[in-house]
Design a protein around this motif. Structure first.
Motif, short mmCIF file in Angstrom:
data_model
loop_
_atom_site.label_atom_id
_atom_site.label_comp_id
_atom_site.label_asym_id
_atom_site.label_seq_id
_atom_site.Cartn_x
_atom_site.Cartn_y
_atom_site.Cartn_z
N PHE A 1 51.52 60.42 37.65
CA PHE A 1 52.03 58.87 37.12
C PHE A 1 53.78 58.70 37.53
CE2 PHE A 1 48.13 58.37 34.01
CZ PHE A 1 47.56 57.81 34.98
N ARG B 1 54.04 58.61 41.28
CA ARG B 1 53.66 57.17 41.94
C ARG B 1 54.55 56.35 41.69
NH1 ARG B 1 47.49 58.85 40.18
NH2 ARG B 1 47.54 60.43 41.85
N SER B 2 54.55 56.33 39.66
CA SER B 2 55.40 54.65 39.49
C SER B 2 56.06 55.48 38.30
CB SER B 2 53.99 53.66 39.37
OG SER B 2 55.07 52.87 38.64
N ILE B 3 57.52 55.52 38.10
CA ILE B 3 58.57 54.98 36.97
C ILE B 3 57.37 54.00 36.20
CG2 ILE B 3 60.23 55.35 36.32
CD1 ILE B 3 61.15 57.61 37.92
N ARG B 4 57.56 53.21 36.52
CA ARG B 4 57.36 51.85 35.95
C ARG B 4 56.48 51.66 35.09
NH1 ARG B 4 54.48 46.87 36.96
NH2 ARG B 4 56.17 45.41 36.22
N ASP B 5 54.95 52.26 36.15
CA ASP B 5 54.20 52.21 35.33
C ASP B 5 53.76 53.47 34.39
OD1 ASP B 5 52.83 50.56 36.96
OD2 ASP B 5 51.90 52.16 37.83
N SER B 6 54.77 54.58 34.52
CA SER B 6 54.69 55.88 33.67
C SER B 6 55.49 55.24 32.49
CB SER B 6 55.66 56.57 33.63
OG SER B 6 54.84 57.42 35.29
N LYS C 1 55.04 52.42 30.99
CA LYS C 1 54.61 51.30 29.73
C LYS C 1 53.15 51.74 29.64
CE LYS C 1 54.14 47.01 33.19
NZ LYS C 1 52.90 46.25 34.31
N ASP D 1 47.44 45.76 31.09
CA ASP D 1 47.37 46.14 31.49
C ASP D 1 46.63 47.44 31.71
OD1 ASP D 1 48.88 44.64 33.81
OD2 ASP D 1 50.77 45.67 32.62
N ASP E 1 43.38 58.64 35.75
CA ASP E 1 43.08 58.60 37.35
C ASP E 1 42.23 58.85 38.33
OD1 ASP E 1 43.90 61.03 37.21
OD2 ASP E 1 46.01 61.02 37.97
#
Length: 445
Positions: A296, A299-304, A306, A325, A400
């Motif tokens: 994660f 792929r995306s620090i923002r999603d991590s 969250k 989300d 995932d």
């Protein structure tokens, strides 16, 4: 740039007082919090469930990234029960037929657990009618009795929930649906939820061994040769289809290790559990969450953020956007989940996080440790009573694709069955996608 500031639940007046404090004192507090976060990250990063995210977060913190989180401290179990309305299936189910019943039952492990049942009409009435008069007198079986007998041939579906959830999550859609098709449904809430207090009074962490002991006691109670099985009238030694979601799936993986003797000669026949099959839905993989969180981060620090905010900081309980989300997908009112529904579920999440799993304890005994190093298969695969089912959701924010494939291989499958759904496959307007895949498998047992 501004430094990160952690806030506890407090009044606006308290916060105003805090902002008026001496800057030197505030800076000292920030430094202490940084050190604590880094220490926690270092302790958990090697094997911890979410250690990699915490460690990366700490690194960002020291670089001066400006991010603020409000960290809620859970109230007591009594306060939670008083503040959340009782769970009612009548307001949320699509069915006017079988209705779930919630009660507290004493398990053989000593835990007083919240148990939800939903029985087919013929199954529920069979315990009260005493049988047909002609059948008892002359041995004649009526059409209604034959239907009851066919329902008793169907396996009992035993559902195990994941983190932040409890048995209620199965009672809204899945249990009434499957009961209407003749399948008896049962679910119990793990220790630390609002309906199942921890055995150790006031505990905030529960070890995986406690969950395994309760699950084993629950299944043995259902499988009792006494047809009154925990008072649920399920018949003599019914076949059980064991179904787990998210962390409930990982709990089942650990229980299977225990049930089949960790890959040694199976001792399952010596146990009084008539296991018909196993299905895992959006399950945490055998290696836990640590490898997934690393993926994660890439792929995306923002999603991590969250994920860590939703679970560690418990923002899923207070922030509608994060809650949606993580579990339900889509924008407001999409996915069949309205803002009012989100608030209701957040109330349940609050109720059911009195105590949480002890991750440091779990990290020392993840199922992957017993898996074959090359194939990833569990040592007990050949002993399973039937071909298992692993379901993965195409819009899963938490588990995932790689994690779901790992779980499938662990149970001896090439791949999971992918369905169009967010993480909470049993809720929202896409719930039937998962239910139909599950039904197809259940009919093979």
């Amino acid at each position: 740039m501004a430094n990160i500031l952690f806030l506890s639940d407090e009044t606006m007046e308290d916060r105003t007082d805090r902002t008026n404090q001496d800057e030197g004192t505030m800076e000292a507090r920030r430094q202490r919090r940084r050190k604590k976060l880094l220490c926690a990250a270092r302790r958990s990063s090697a094997h911890g469930f979410i250690g990699p995210i915490i460690y990366a977060s700490a690194a960002l913190l020291l670089l001066g990234r400006a991010i603020a989180f409000e960290v809620p401290f859970p109230p007591s179990a009594a306060e939670i029960r008083a503040s959340v309305a009782p769970i009612s299936s009548s307001s949320s189910t699509d069915y006017s037929g079988p209705q779930p019943l919630t009660q507290q039952l004493q398990l053989g492990s000593g835990t007083k657990a919240e148990v939800v049942t939903c029985l087919p009409p013929s199954r529920a009435s069979a315990d009260n009618t005493g049988g047909n008069f002609l059948s008892s007198l002359f041995g004649i079986t009526s059409p209604s009795d034959r239907k009851k007998e066919s329902n008793f041939d169907k396996p009992v579906l035993a559902f195990i929930h994941g983190s932040l959830h409890a048995s209620w999550c199965w009672s809204e859609k899945y249990m009434p649906y499957f009961a209407s098709l003749g399948y008896p449904c049962v679910a119990f809430s793990l220790q630390g939820t609002g309906g199942t207090p921890t055995v150790e009074e006031g505990a905030k962490k529960v070890k995986i061994a406690s969950h395994l002991g309760d699950l084993d006691a629950f299944l043995k109670g259902l499988s009792s040769s006494n047809s009154n099985n925990l008072g649920l009238a399920l018949g003599n030694n019914p076949r059980i289809a064991l179904i787990g979601h998210s962390f409930g799936g990982l709990t089942i993986q650990k229980w299977l290790e225990q049930y089949y003797g960790l890959g040694e000669e199976s001792n399952a026949k010596e146990q009084s559990i008539n296991l018909a099959g196993v299905s895992l839905l959006c399950s945490v993989p055998p290696s836990g969450n640590s490898p997934m969180t690393l993926r994660f981060l890439l792929r995306s620090i923002r999603d991590s953020w969250k994920i860590i905010a939703g679970f560690v900081m418990k923002k899923a309980i207070t922030d509608k956007g994060i809650c949606r989300d993580l579990f339900f997908g889509g924008a407001d009112n999409e996915g069949g989940i309205s803002d009012d529904e989100i608030e209701r579920y957040q109330g349940y999440f609050d109720r059911d996080t009195v105590a949480t799993i002890d991750l440091s304890d779990l990290a020392k005994q993840l199922p992957s440790a017993k898996a074959d190093k090359h194939s990833g298969r569990a040592p007990f695969v050949q002993s399973l009573p039937s071909t298992p089912l692993v379901i993965a959701a195409s819009d899963d924010f938490i588990v995932d694709k790689e994690g779901s494939i790992e779980t499938a291989k662990y149970l001896g499958l090439e791949s999971p069955v992918f369905i169009d759904s967010p993480h909470d496959v049993m809720l929202g307007d896409k719930w039937k996608n998962g239910a139909d895949a599950l039904l197809e498998w259940v009919r093979t047992l």
